[in-house]
Design a protein around this motif. Structure first.
Motif, PDB file in Angstrom:
ATOM      1  N   LEU A 111      -6.367   3.100   6.574  1.00  0.00           N
ATOM      2  CA  LEU A 111      -5.924   2.170   5.458  1.00  0.00           C
ATOM      3  C   LEU A 111      -4.657   2.206   4.700  1.00  0.00           C
ATOM      4  O   LEU A 111      -3.902   1.287   4.452  1.00  0.00           O
ATOM      5  N   ASP A 112      -4.393   3.204   4.333  1.00  0.00           N
ATOM      6  CA  ASP A 112      -3.309   3.655   3.629  1.00  0.00           C
ATOM      7  C   ASP A 112      -2.182   3.641   4.361  1.00  0.00           C
ATOM      8  O   ASP A 112      -0.628   3.432   3.756  1.00  0.00           O
ATOM      9  N   ARG A 113      -1.950   3.709   5.549  1.00  0.00           N
ATOM     10  CA  ARG A 113      -0.679   3.507   6.473  1.00  0.00           C
ATOM     11  C   ARG A 113      -0.463   2.003   6.803  1.00  0.00           C
ATOM     12  O   ARG A 113       0.664   1.652   7.525  1.00  0.00           O
ATOM     13  N   TRP A 114      -1.191   1.278   5.842  1.00  0.00           N
ATOM     14  CA  TRP A 114      -0.732  -0.332   6.211  1.00  0.00           C
ATOM     15  C   TRP A 114      -0.441  -0.892   4.869  1.00  0.00           C
ATOM     16  O   TRP A 114      -1.030  -1.521   4.260  1.00  0.00           O
ATOM     17  N   PRO A 115       0.818  -0.517   4.203  1.00  0.00           N
ATOM     18  CA  PRO A 115       1.213  -0.800   2.986  1.00  0.00           C
ATOM     19  C   PRO A 115       1.355  -2.413   2.884  1.00  0.00           C
ATOM     20  O   PRO A 115       1.305  -2.985   1.581  1.00  0.00           O
ATOM     21  N   ASP A 116       1.603  -3.019   3.857  1.00  0.00           N
ATOM     22  CA  ASP A 116       1.959  -4.526   3.913  1.00  0.00           C
ATOM     23  C   ASP A 116       0.682  -5.403   4.167  1.00  0.00           C
ATOM     24  O   ASP A 116       0.714  -6.502   4.264  1.00  0.00           O
ATOM     25  N   THR A 117      -0.372  -4.856   4.496  1.00  0.00           N
ATOM     26  CA  THR A 117      -1.755  -5.435   5.089  1.00  0.00           C
ATOM     27  C   THR A 117      -2.794  -5.177   4.073  1.00  0.00           C
ATOM     28  O   THR A 117      -3.374  -3.892   3.923  1.00  0.00           O
ATOM     29  N   PRO A 118      -3.651  -6.051   3.531  1.00  0.00           N
ATOM     30  CA  PRO A 118      -4.603  -5.534   2.655  1.00  0.00           C
ATOM     31  C   PRO A 118      -5.765  -5.323   3.777  1.00  0.00           C
ATOM     32  O   PRO A 118      -6.096  -6.090   4.541  1.00  0.00           O
ATOM     33  N   ALA A 119      -6.482  -4.268   3.320  1.00  0.00           N
ATOM     34  CA  ALA A 119      -7.656  -3.740   4.068  1.00  0.00           C
ATOM     35  C   ALA A 119      -8.659  -3.147   3.510  1.00  0.00           C
ATOM     36  O   ALA A 119      -8.232  -2.586   2.566  1.00  0.00           O
ATOM     37  N   ILE A 120      -9.901  -3.328   3.831  1.00  0.00           N
ATOM     38  CA  ILE A 120     -11.083  -2.761   3.026  1.00  0.00           C
ATOM     39  C   ILE A 120     -12.035  -2.218   3.994  1.00  0.00           C
ATOM     40  O   ILE A 120     -12.155  -2.681   5.139  1.00  0.00           O
ATOM     41  N   VAL A 121     -12.847  -1.392   3.568  1.00  0.00           N
ATOM     42  CA  VAL A 121     -13.982  -0.958   4.160  1.00  0.00           C
ATOM     43  C   VAL A 121     -15.202  -1.425   3.498  1.00  0.00           C
ATOM     44  O   VAL A 121     -15.472  -0.858   2.222  1.00  0.00           O
ATOM     45  N   VAL A 122     -16.136  -2.071   4.159  1.00  0.00           N
ATOM     46  CA  VAL A 122     -17.489  -2.322   3.296  1.00  0.00           C
ATOM     47  C   VAL A 122     -18.641  -1.599   4.164  1.00  0.00           C
ATOM     48  O   VAL A 122     -18.666  -1.413   5.161  1.00  0.00           O
ATOM     49  N   GLY A 123     -19.670  -1.318   3.087  1.00  0.00           N
ATOM     50  CA  GLY A 123     -20.786  -0.563   3.672  1.00  0.00           C
ATOM     51  C   GLY A 123     -21.916  -1.765   4.194  1.00  0.00           C
ATOM     52  O   GLY A 123     -21.660  -3.042   3.995  1.00  0.00           O
ATOM     53  N   ARG A 124     -22.866  -1.317   4.462  1.00  0.00           N
ATOM     54  CA  ARG A 124     -24.199  -1.981   4.991  1.00  0.00           C
ATOM     55  C   ARG A 124     -24.888  -2.673   3.926  1.00  0.00           C
ATOM     56  O   ARG A 124     -25.550  -3.830   4.105  1.00  0.00           O
ATOM     57  N   LEU A 261       1.928 -12.082  -0.863  1.00  0.00           N
ATOM     58  CA  LEU A 261       1.487 -10.633  -0.434  1.00  0.00           C
ATOM     59  C   LEU A 261       2.793  -9.740  -1.020  1.00  0.00           C
ATOM     60  O   LEU A 261       2.208  -8.592  -1.488  1.00  0.00           O
ATOM     61  N   ARG A 262       3.697 -10.119  -0.450  1.00  0.00           N
ATOM     62  CA  ARG A 262       4.983  -9.340  -0.864  1.00  0.00           C
ATOM     63  C   ARG A 262       5.147  -9.172  -2.444  1.00  0.00           C
ATOM     64  O   ARG A 262       5.398  -7.973  -2.887  1.00  0.00           O
ATOM     65  N   LEU A 263       4.983 -10.132  -2.997  1.00  0.00           N
ATOM     66  CA  LEU A 263       5.134  -9.923  -4.649  1.00  0.00           C
ATOM     67  C   LEU A 263       3.827  -9.127  -4.989  1.00  0.00           C
ATOM     68  O   LEU A 263       3.976  -8.335  -5.916  1.00  0.00           O
ATOM     69  N   LEU A 264       2.628  -9.190  -4.461  1.00  0.00           N
ATOM     70  CA  LEU A 264       1.628  -8.416  -5.110  1.00  0.00           C
ATOM     71  C   LEU A 264       1.879  -6.930  -4.611  1.00  0.00           C
ATOM     72  O   LEU A 264       1.398  -6.285  -5.637  1.00  0.00           O
ATOM     73  N   GLY A 265       2.492  -6.789  -3.532  1.00  0.00           N
ATOM     74  CA  GLY A 265       2.765  -5.500  -3.042  1.00  0.00           C
ATOM     75  C   GLY A 265       3.584  -4.748  -4.154  1.00  0.00           C
ATOM     76  O   GLY A 265       3.659  -3.660  -4.769  1.00  0.00           O
ATOM     77  N   SER A 266       4.610  -5.649  -4.785  1.00  0.00           N
ATOM     78  CA  SER A 266       5.669  -5.044  -5.596  1.00  0.00           C
ATOM     79  C   SER A 266       4.948  -4.798  -7.009  1.00  0.00           C
ATOM     80  O   SER A 266       5.231  -3.775  -7.657  1.00  0.00           O
ATOM     81  N   ALA A 268       1.975  -3.981  -7.314  1.00  0.00           N
ATOM     82  CA  ALA A 268       0.908  -2.989  -7.253  1.00  0.00           C
ATOM     83  C   ALA A 268       1.726  -1.676  -7.453  1.00  0.00           C
ATOM     84  O   ALA A 268       1.320  -0.475  -8.145  1.00  0.00           O
ATOM     85  N   ALA A 269       3.026  -1.589  -6.613  1.00  0.00           N
ATOM     86  CA  ALA A 269       3.627  -0.370  -6.912  1.00  0.00           C
ATOM     87  C   ALA A 269       4.178   0.036  -8.354  1.00  0.00           C
ATOM     88  O   ALA A 269       3.989   0.855  -8.933  1.00  0.00           O
ATOM     89  N   THR A 270       4.362  -1.333  -8.860  1.00  0.00           N
ATOM     90  CA  THR A 270       5.187  -1.043 -10.412  1.00  0.00           C
ATOM     91  C   THR A 270       3.990  -0.580 -11.184  1.00  0.00           C
ATOM     92  O   THR A 270       3.946   0.402 -12.276  1.00  0.00           O
ATOM     93  N   ARG A 271       2.561  -1.147 -11.152  1.00  0.00           N
ATOM     94  CA  ARG A 271       1.416  -0.724 -11.845  1.00  0.00           C
ATOM     95  C   ARG A 271       1.033   0.772 -11.489  1.00  0.00           C
ATOM     96  O   ARG A 271       0.673   1.444 -12.255  1.00  0.00           O
ATOM     97  N   SER A 272       1.120   1.265 -10.062  1.00  0.00           N
ATOM     98  CA  SER A 272       0.907   2.570  -9.700  1.00  0.00           C
ATOM     99  C   SER A 272       1.703   3.504 -10.435  1.00  0.00           C
ATOM    100  O   SER A 272       1.233   4.440 -10.926  1.00  0.00           O
ATOM    101  N   ALA A 273       2.927   3.254 -10.672  1.00  0.00           N
ATOM    102  CA  ALA A 273       3.917   3.968 -11.250  1.00  0.00           C
ATOM    103  C   ALA A 273       3.461   4.195 -12.634  1.00  0.00           C
ATOM    104  O   ALA A 273       3.791   5.336 -13.175  1.00  0.00           O
ATOM    105  N   SER A 274       3.063   3.029 -13.314  1.00  0.00           N
ATOM    106  CA  SER A 274       3.059   2.933 -14.894  1.00  0.00           C
ATOM    107  C   SER A 274       1.591   3.791 -14.975  1.00  0.00           C
ATOM    108  O   SER A 274       1.427   4.312 -16.048  1.00  0.00           O
ATOM    109  N   GLN A 275       0.719   3.614 -14.063  1.00  0.00           N
ATOM    110  CA  GLN A 275      -0.509   4.324 -14.352  1.00  0.00           C
ATOM    111  C   GLN A 275      -0.600   5.826 -14.116  1.00  0.00           C
ATOM    112  O   GLN A 275      -1.501   6.566 -14.331  1.00  0.00           O
TER     113      GLN A 275
END
Length: 289
Positions: A111-124, A261-266, A268-275
């Motif tokens: 999942l982390d190797r797909w920085p430009d693609t939203p991906a999740i894992v859901v359980g049963r 999606l590209r804007l969301l990625g930007s 997310a990166a900004t928030r990750s740096a601040s957090q």
């Protein structure tokens, strides 16, 4: 007579098939919205008494031939037919587990190797078990929590986040029904079912319809508070090593959604740096698909 999952399912689906759709002539006033028991029995080639015993739970071991006939009469698709077989005890359930679900480390890394693609894992039980950074940014509008069913029906923000909320809600219930049939004794599924049934009549009404359908693929519209509307294509993959888990991957349906999606990625990166400078122990933001 105590109800059974099989009897409940047959009654619910029988009420969904109109006489016209089944090719049954209508004479006089009908008191039921769908097919009568005797009509189902006739169309399926079995005695009325036998079919009544199936609905009442007095017959619990129908043959594959009986289930095939009922599947045709009740106009079940592949997912609903599989669910019927499961609750009748003729399809092997993937297994029982009382342990909390975990995501395989290799899958989480993927999942982390797909920085430009939203991906999740859901359980049963439709718990969100893992997200990559872009999925975290996309599904950041709900309250803290990590269960798709509870978020869709109990979080008011879901109705804004999903412009097609009614369709999303119906598909969520149908997918949850399929997993409930595959894991009928799973404690987490039971917990989610009790909670949402008690708190949402809209869920309870849909649950009573007995739709059973997997996620599969399709297109879904979102309205994100930061970037506005997006239309994303969705692909769902079963995780063979962890029965009941699903990998859900999204990609843009059009150029405007790709730009969002590209804007969301930007963002997310900004928030990750601040957090990164936030005090230890700060709770993560909630987010569900």
């Amino acid at each position: 007579m105590a109800s059974t999952p099989l009897g409940d399912f047959l009654r619910g689906r029988r009420a969904r098939v109109t006489p016209h759709a089944a090719g049954v002539p209508v004479v006089g006033v009908r008191r039921v919205p769908g097919l009568r028991r005797e009509e189902v029995a006739m169309l399926a080639g079995m005695s009325v008494d036998y079919y009544v015993r199936l609905e009442q739970g007095r017959e619990r071991h129908p043959s594959a031939q009986v289930l095939d006939a009922l599947s045709q009469v009740l106009q079940l698709d592949d997912d609903a037919r599989l669910h019927l077989y499961r609750i009748a005890g003729l399809a092997p359930a993937p297994g029982r587990s009382t342990l909390p679900e975990q995501v395989d480390a290799g899958l989480a890394d993927l999942l982390d190797r797909w920085p430009d693609t939203p991906a999740i894992v859901v359980g049963r039980a439709y718990d969100v078990l893992a997200t990559n950074a872009l999925a975290g940014a996309l599904f950041d509008g709900f309250d803290d929590g990590a269960n798709l069913v509870l978020a869709v029906f109990l979080d008011p923000a879901a109705r804004t986040f999903y412009p097609d909320w009614d369709e999303v809600a119906s598909r969520t219930v149908a997918g949850f029904r399929l997993l409930h049939g595959a894991f009928p004794h799973d404690p987490r599924i039971g917990e989610v079912l009790r909670t949402v049934t008690a708190q949402s009549t809209e869920f309870a009404d849909r649950w009573a319809r007995h739709d059973a359908r997997g996620k599969g693929h399709g297109t879904k519209r979102f309205h994100h508070p930061d970037v506005g509307g997006l239309t994303l294509r969705m692909q769902t993959f079963d995780v063979p090593a962890s029965p009941g888990q699903q990998l859900v991957v999204y990609h843009a349906h059009d150029e405007s959604s790709a730009e969002a999606l590209r804007l969301l990625g930007s963002l997310a990166a900004t928030r990750s740096a601040s957090q990164a400078w936030a005090p230890p122990g700060r709770p993560p933001s909630g987010g569900l698909p």
